[in-house]
Scaffold this active site. Structure first.
Site, PDB file in Angstrom:
ATOM      1  N   HIS A   1      -1.580 -21.159  37.775  1.00  0.00           N
ATOM      2  CA  HIS A   1      -2.364 -21.434  38.716  1.00  0.00           C
ATOM      3  C   HIS A   1      -2.302 -21.474  40.230  1.00  0.00           C
ATOM      4  O   HIS A   1      -1.007 -22.202  40.139  1.00  0.00           O
ATOM      5  CB  HIS A   1      -3.443 -22.647  37.932  1.00  0.00           C
ATOM      6  CG  HIS A   1      -4.410 -23.075  39.140  1.00  0.00           C
ATOM      7  ND1 HIS A   1      -5.606 -22.593  39.571  1.00  0.00           N
ATOM      8  CD2 HIS A   1      -4.294 -24.796  39.747  1.00  0.00           C
ATOM      9  CE1 HIS A   1      -6.653 -23.518  40.480  1.00  0.00           C
ATOM     10  NE2 HIS A   1      -5.488 -23.670  40.378  1.00  0.00           N
TER      11      HIS A   1
ATOM     12  N   LYS B   1       0.669 -22.697  34.147  1.00  0.00           N
ATOM     13  CA  LYS B   1       0.738 -23.611  32.527  1.00  0.00           C
ATOM     14  C   LYS B   1       1.446 -23.124  30.923  1.00  0.00           C
ATOM     15  O   LYS B   1       2.466 -22.999  31.303  1.00  0.00           O
ATOM     16  CB  LYS B   1      -0.368 -22.596  31.997  1.00  0.00           C
ATOM     17  CG  LYS B   1      -1.388 -22.806  33.820  1.00  0.00           C
ATOM     18  CD  LYS B   1      -2.835 -21.808  33.362  1.00  0.00           C
ATOM     19  CE  LYS B   1      -3.328 -21.091  35.001  1.00  0.00           C
ATOM     20  NZ  LYS B   1      -4.597 -20.726  34.195  1.00  0.00           N
TER      21      LYS B   1
ATOM     22  N   ARG C   1      -0.798 -16.776  46.455  1.00  0.00           N
ATOM     23  CA  ARG C   1      -1.974 -16.035  45.418  1.00  0.00           C
ATOM     24  C   ARG C   1      -1.434 -14.739  45.436  1.00  0.00           C
ATOM     25  O   ARG C   1      -1.008 -13.670  44.526  1.00  0.00           O
ATOM     26  CB  ARG C   1      -3.548 -16.241  46.241  1.00  0.00           C
ATOM     27  CG  ARG C   1      -4.211 -16.873  46.321  1.00  0.00           C
ATOM     28  CD  ARG C   1      -4.935 -17.659  44.326  1.00  0.00           C
ATOM     29  NE  ARG C   1      -5.711 -16.713  44.339  1.00  0.00           N
ATOM     30  CZ  ARG C   1      -6.573 -16.652  43.342  1.00  0.00           C
ATOM     31  NH1 ARG C   1      -6.118 -18.079  42.621  1.00  0.00           N
ATOM     32  NH2 ARG C   1      -7.615 -16.241  42.982  1.00  0.00           N
TER      33      ARG C   1
ATOM     34  N   GLU D   1      -7.107 -30.321  44.819  1.00  0.00           N
ATOM     35  CA  GLU D   1      -6.165 -29.860  43.029  1.00  0.00           C
ATOM     36  C   GLU D   1      -5.030 -31.433  43.429  1.00  0.00           C
ATOM     37  O   GLU D   1      -4.890 -31.496  42.388  1.00  0.00           O
ATOM     38  CB  GLU D   1      -6.417 -28.630  43.300  1.00  0.00           C
ATOM     39  CG  GLU D   1      -7.605 -27.971  42.499  1.00  0.00           C
ATOM     40  CD  GLU D   1      -6.978 -26.212  42.858  1.00  0.00           C
ATOM     41  OE1 GLU D   1      -8.441 -25.479  42.389  1.00  0.00           O
ATOM     42  OE2 GLU D   1      -5.757 -25.754  43.232  1.00  0.00           O
TER      43      GLU D   1
ATOM     44  N   PHE E   1     -16.501 -19.434  28.144  1.00  0.00           N
ATOM     45  CA  PHE E   1     -14.702 -19.854  28.064  1.00  0.00           C
ATOM     46  C   PHE E   1     -14.368 -21.241  27.714  1.00  0.00           C
ATOM     47  O   PHE E   1     -13.262 -21.284  28.019  1.00  0.00           O
ATOM     48  CB  PHE E   1     -13.877 -18.655  28.593  1.00  0.00           C
ATOM     49  CG  PHE E   1     -13.808 -17.983  30.002  1.00  0.00           C
ATOM     50  CD1 PHE E   1     -13.819 -19.269  31.099  1.00  0.00           C
ATOM     51  CD2 PHE E   1     -14.744 -17.039  30.596  1.00  0.00           C
ATOM     52  CE1 PHE E   1     -13.362 -18.577  31.894  1.00  0.00           C
ATOM     53  CE2 PHE E   1     -14.399 -17.216  32.023  1.00  0.00           C
ATOM     54  CZ  PHE E   1     -14.401 -18.090  32.997  1.00  0.00           C
TER      55      PHE E   1
ATOM     56  N   ARG F   1       1.607 -13.218  37.540  1.00  0.00           N
ATOM     57  CA  ARG F   1       0.689 -12.385  36.359  1.00  0.00           C
ATOM     58  C   ARG F   1       0.409 -11.098  35.447  1.00  0.00           C
ATOM     59  O   ARG F   1       0.302 -10.659  34.552  1.00  0.00           O
ATOM     60  CB  ARG F   1      -0.958 -13.117  36.369  1.00  0.00           C
ATOM     61  CG  ARG F   1      -1.629 -14.539  36.924  1.00  0.00           C
ATOM     62  CD  ARG F   1      -2.311 -15.154  37.960  1.00  0.00           C
ATOM     63  NE  ARG F   1      -2.994 -15.579  37.740  1.00  0.00           N
ATOM     64  CZ  ARG F   1      -4.516 -16.211  38.768  1.00  0.00           C
ATOM     65  NH1 ARG F   1      -4.667 -15.530  38.762  1.00  0.00           N
ATOM     66  NH2 ARG F   1      -4.368 -17.961  38.723  1.00  0.00           N
TER      67      ARG F   1
ATOM     68  N   ASN G   1      -2.995 -16.349  32.464  1.00  0.00           N
ATOM     69  CA  ASN G   1      -2.168 -15.995  33.301  1.00  0.00           C
ATOM     70  C   ASN G   1      -1.433 -16.603  33.741  1.00  0.00           C
ATOM     71  O   ASN G   1      -1.152 -16.757  34.976  1.00  0.00           O
ATOM     72  CB  ASN G   1      -3.437 -15.233  34.183  1.00  0.00           C
ATOM     73  CG  ASN G   1      -4.095 -17.066  34.685  1.00  0.00           C
ATOM     74  OD1 ASN G   1      -3.425 -17.754  34.153  1.00  0.00           O
ATOM     75  ND2 ASN G   1      -5.302 -16.492  34.973  1.00  0.00           N
TER      76      ASN G   1
ATOM     77  N   TYR H   1     -11.246 -27.808  36.230  1.00  0.00           N
ATOM     78  CA  TYR H   1     -11.638 -26.396  35.999  1.00  0.00           C
ATOM     79  C   TYR H   1     -13.873 -26.781  36.076  1.00  0.00           C
ATOM     80  O   TYR H   1     -14.550 -25.943  35.104  1.00  0.00           O
ATOM     81  CB  TYR H   1     -11.715 -25.926  33.977  1.00  0.00           C
ATOM     82  CG  TYR H   1     -10.221 -25.301  34.592  1.00  0.00           C
ATOM     83  CD1 TYR H   1      -9.846 -24.482  35.770  1.00  0.00           C
ATOM     84  CD2 TYR H   1      -8.874 -25.691  33.838  1.00  0.00           C
ATOM     85  CE1 TYR H   1      -8.847 -23.491  35.625  1.00  0.00           C
ATOM     86  CE2 TYR H   1      -7.693 -24.977  33.461  1.00  0.00           C
ATOM     87  CZ  TYR H   1      -7.678 -23.616  34.806  1.00  0.00           C
ATOM     88  OH  TYR H   1      -6.703 -23.114  34.693  1.00  0.00           O
TER      89      TYR H   1
ATOM     90  N   THR I   1      -6.623 -12.504  38.795  1.00  0.00           N
ATOM     91  CA  THR I   1      -7.183 -13.609  37.748  1.00  0.00           C
ATOM     92  C   THR I   1      -6.747 -12.972  36.176  1.00  0.00           C
ATOM     93  O   THR I   1      -6.456 -13.822  35.252  1.00  0.00           O
ATOM     94  CB  THR I   1      -8.382 -14.315  37.844  1.00  0.00           C
ATOM     95  OG1 THR I   1      -8.550 -14.787  38.968  1.00  0.00           O
ATOM     96  CG2 THR I   1      -8.460 -14.834  36.904  1.00  0.00           C
TER      97      THR I   1
HETATM   98  P1  DAT Z   1      -8.073 -18.891  39.104  1.00  0.00           P
HETATM   99  O1  DAT Z   1      -6.584 -18.956  38.492  1.00  0.00           O
HETATM  100  O2  DAT Z   1      -7.781 -16.779  39.716  1.00  0.00           O
HETATM  101  O3  DAT Z   1      -7.737 -19.078  40.974  1.00  0.00           O
HETATM  102  P2  DAT Z   1     -10.671 -18.865  38.182  1.00  0.00           P
HETATM  103  O4  DAT Z   1     -10.773 -20.269  39.828  1.00  0.00           O
HETATM  104  O5  DAT Z   1     -12.079 -18.290  38.654  1.00  0.00           O
HETATM  105  O6  DAT Z   1      -9.537 -17.907  38.725  1.00  0.00           O
HETATM  106  O7  DAT Z   1     -10.439 -19.774  37.397  1.00  0.00           O
HETATM  107  C1  DAT Z   1      -9.969 -20.085  36.490  1.00  0.00           C
HETATM  108  C2  DAT Z   1      -9.419 -19.467  34.698  1.00  0.00           C
HETATM  109  O8  DAT Z   1      -9.931 -19.345  34.146  1.00  0.00           O
HETATM  110  C3  DAT Z   1      -8.393 -18.069  35.454  1.00  0.00           C
HETATM  111  O9  DAT Z   1      -7.138 -18.306  35.415  1.00  0.00           O
HETATM  112  C4  DAT Z   1      -7.914 -17.946  34.069  1.00  0.00           C
HETATM  113  C5  DAT Z   1      -9.867 -17.859  33.443  1.00  0.00           C
HETATM  114  N1  DAT Z   1     -10.806 -17.087  33.145  1.00  0.00           N
HETATM  115  C6  DAT Z   1     -11.595 -17.132  34.908  1.00  0.00           C
HETATM  116  N2  DAT Z   1     -12.421 -16.460  34.614  1.00  0.00           N
HETATM  117  C7  DAT Z   1     -11.791 -15.941  33.335  1.00  0.00           C
HETATM  118  C8  DAT Z   1     -12.690 -14.585  33.163  1.00  0.00           C
HETATM  119  N3  DAT Z   1     -13.929 -13.384  32.975  1.00  0.00           N
HETATM  120  N4  DAT Z   1     -12.570 -14.493  30.811  1.00  0.00           N
HETATM  121  C9  DAT Z   1     -11.288 -14.988  30.509  1.00  0.00           C
HETATM  122  N5  DAT Z   1     -10.833 -16.115  31.343  1.00  0.00           N
HETATM  123  C10 DAT Z   1     -11.506 -16.757  32.614  1.00  0.00           C
HETATM  124 MG    MG Z   2      -8.808 -20.926  40.782  1.00  0.00          MG
END
Ligand code: DAT
Ligand code: MG
Length: 168
Positions: free
Chosen positions: A126, A11, A92, A137, A59, A109, A123, A51, A98
């Site tokens: 992805h 990212k 992962r 994706e 957020f 991360r 973080n 997303y 995350t």
């Molecule tokens: P991951 O990236 O571990 O697959 P995710 O798909 O649930 O996690 O979420 C995508 C992104 O959104 C993640 O990399 C960071 C952001 N995110 C997720 N949950 C969050 C939260 N509770 N507060 C802030 N950002 C968040």
């Molecule tokens: Mg995810």
């Protein structure tokens, strides 16, 4: 054990912090095969589709601004496709949880991520979280011709007299 594919994105925070090399070195610990790689300027449409599952989260807008590069004023993401046995879990594990504050400190991360004062998880990377997500994706981020093998069924179409290969 199954052969899986996974999409990795480095990212904008990873790019602006010059972490590309470090991240790829860490990913190589998973001993997978790289199938595709490119630098992408992320449009709002692409960010929203990527997303989609977080559309209702408070957020969401911040997340779009982050992946599009508006937060770091660096408008690029490095997209990678890896393939191999248990690729999703292996990647992962190297990537970590995350939330960078909860992630194992030796994970990507954990080592390089941060939580902003606004509560956004920056973080760095992805990584796809299931074979279904990976397929969705990879098809979203890559055209078949940009990957060294046809990972999913393809079809040939002609658009304005130009022959194209697209995902079926
Ligand atoms: P991951 O990236 O571990 O697959 P995710 O798909 O649930 O996690 O979420 C995508 C992104 O959104 C993640 O990399 C960071 C952001 N995110 C997720 N949950 C969050 C939260 N509770 N507060 C802030 N950002 C968040
Ligand atoms: Mg995810």
């Amino acid at each position: 054990m199954a052969i899986e594919q996974t999409l990795i994105l480095i990212k904008p925070d990873g790019l602006i912090k010059s972490l590309t090399g470090n991240v790829i070195s860490r990913l190589s610990e998973a001993k997978l095969t790289i199938m595709g790689a490119k630098v992408v300027r992320v449009s709002r449409d692409l960010a929203e589709k990527h997303y989609e599952h977080l559309r209702e989260k408070p957020f969401f807008e911040e997340l779009l601004n982050y992946i599009m590069g508006d937060v770091h004023k660096t408008y690029r993401v490095l997209a990678l496709v890896y393939q191999g046995e248990d690729a999703i879990t292996k990647i992962r594990d190297v990537v970590g949880e995350t939330d960078p504050e909860k992630a194992n400190p030796v994970s990507i991360r954990g080592a390089y991520g941060r939580v902003t004062r606004a509560g956004v998880f920056e973080n760095v990377v992805h990584a796809s979280s299931s074979p279904e997500d990976a397929e969705k994706e990879i098809k979203l981020w890559f055209m078949p011709d940009e990957i060294v093998e046809d990972l999913y069924p393809i079809k040939k179409i002609t658009l304005n007299n130009v022959k194209q290969t697209v995902w079926a």
